[in-house]
Write an enzyme that holds these catalytic residues in place. Structure first.
Site, PDB file in Angstrom:
ATOM      1  N   ASP A  75       0.857  -1.177   0.000  1.00 28.79           N
ATOM      2  CA  ASP A  75       0.000   0.000   0.000  1.00 28.79           C
ATOM      3  C   ASP A  75       0.905   1.242   0.000  1.00 28.79           C
ATOM      4  O   ASP A  75       2.093   1.155   0.303  1.00 28.79           O
ATOM      5  CB  ASP A  75      -0.863  -0.057   1.275  1.00 28.79           C
ATOM      6  CG  ASP A  75      -1.639   1.213   1.535  1.00 28.79           C
ATOM      7  OD1 ASP A  75      -2.326   1.696   0.616  1.00 28.79           O
ATOM      8  OD2 ASP A  75      -1.539   1.737   2.664  1.00 28.79           O
ATOM      9  N   ASP A  77      -0.320   5.078   1.026  1.00 27.21           N
ATOM     10  CA  ASP A  77      -0.579   6.062   2.081  1.00 27.21           C
ATOM     11  C   ASP A  77      -0.472   5.443   3.472  1.00 27.21           C
ATOM     12  O   ASP A  77      -1.109   4.427   3.757  1.00 27.21           O
ATOM     13  CB  ASP A  77      -1.970   6.667   1.896  1.00 27.21           C
ATOM     14  CG  ASP A  77      -2.085   7.461   0.611  1.00 27.21           C
ATOM     15  OD1 ASP A  77      -1.803   8.659   0.636  1.00 27.21           O
ATOM     16  OD2 ASP A  77      -2.435   6.855  -0.428  1.00 27.21           O
ATOM     17  N   LYS A 209      -7.241  -4.154  -5.024  1.00 25.59           N
ATOM     18  CA  LYS A 209      -5.852  -4.383  -4.608  1.00 25.59           C
ATOM     19  C   LYS A 209      -5.523  -5.870  -4.638  1.00 25.59           C
ATOM     20  O   LYS A 209      -4.485  -6.294  -5.163  1.00 25.59           O
ATOM     21  CB  LYS A 209      -5.617  -3.831  -3.201  1.00 25.59           C
ATOM     22  CG  LYS A 209      -5.550  -2.324  -3.092  1.00 25.59           C
ATOM     23  CD  LYS A 209      -5.217  -1.937  -1.649  1.00 25.59           C
ATOM     24  CE  LYS A 209      -5.005  -0.458  -1.494  1.00 25.59           C
ATOM     25  NZ  LYS A 209      -4.543  -0.079  -0.140  1.00 25.59           N
TER      26      LYS A 209
END
Length: 279
Positions: A75, A77, A209
């Protein structure tokens, strides 16, 4: 299974206490920041003992090496980088508090990610596109250990992928900067130099994702247990479940039970130390 304990500065006395607690018959230094406790057994007091000593830990099969994996997925952020980009963009509109509250609810799994993203992006309508550059140049920083981690993964021959519920403006620049093989994120619509408050194309959420991870994994001919995934919030749950080894970095509580390892005290490069590649 062996217990691996790590931290940037390991207190040897605390390490010995954990070895005694878990009944380990030997303590072996793997790297300057990690130790293998051979013969250790699960103990209900292990989590509290590690937390008190500011140590991270994971259970790993005997002989498991970084080179046994073929793909690393992370990921962006609050995992690879230190900020939630959308919150900082919103700050340019004087709306950081409002947007950050929605972001936090989504990361805790309290509201649907797609709904939260649409609501937050709508609040950005009218903002100059140049605000994205200001966030990247002035507010975005890599989390500790990020560069060392990517260099170590690449040396070990792993392919790397950045997949984010954030925005392509940032993932594209980080991909070029760090050498990711793949990068996927949401594209902000821009018209006449300003954000419209809409996303272009399909939204990259938690399911997307995981789908990107599975597709690239299959293209590389890898098994599930040859994938490492790292994230920090609810939107990363499907991705970590699809990986053979899931790492939760400074995670929200909802992600802890899904991960094989939580890095609360180490940098991202703690992943290298876990597998003995953190020299």
């Amino acid at each position: 299974m062996n217990l691996v304990v790590l931290a940037r500065d390991v207190d040897r006395a605390a390490l010995e206490r954990i070895a005694t607690l878990t009944g380990a018959h030997a303590v072996e230094q793997i790297t300057p920041r990690s130790f293998r406790l051979s013969g250790a057994r699960p103990h209900e007091g292990l989590l509290a003992a590690c937390a008190e000593a500011r140590l991270d830990h994971a259970w790993l099969p005997e002989g498991r090496r970084l080179a046994d994996f073929g793909l690393f997925v992370t990921d962006m952020d609050s995992t690879l980088i230190n900020i939630e980009c959308i919150d900082e963009i919103a700050d340019m509109q004087g709306l950081k508090a409002e947007v950050a509250a929605i972001t936090e609810a989504a990361m805790q799994g309290e509201i649907d990610f797609r709904e939260s993203l649409s609501r937050r992006v709508a609040l950005l309508a009218g903002l100059p596109e140049s605000a994205l550059g200001e966030v990247y140049e002035k507010r975005l920083q890599l989390n500790p250990g990020a560069e060392r981690l990517l260099q170590g993964l690449q040396r070990a021959g792993l392919r790397t992928m950045l997949v984010s519920g954030g925005f392509t403006y940032f993932t594209e620049r980080l991909q070029a900067r760090l050498g990711f093989d793949h990068a996927y994120a949401n594209a902000l619509e821009v018209a006449n130099g300003r954000l419209t408050g809409r996303i272009v194309g399909d939204i990259v959420d938690g399911a997307a994702k995981a789908a990107h991870l599975q597709r690239v994994r299959d293209e590389l001919g890898l098994a599930e247990d040859q994938v490492i995934a790292a994230g920090d919030g609810a939107n990363d749950i499907p991705m970590l479940r699809a990986a053979g080894f899931g790492v939760a970095f400074r995670p929200k509580p909802v992600l802890r039970d899904v991960a094989h390892c939580c890095l609360d005290h180490s940098g991202l490069d703690g992943i290298l130390d876990l597998f003995g590649d953190g020299s």
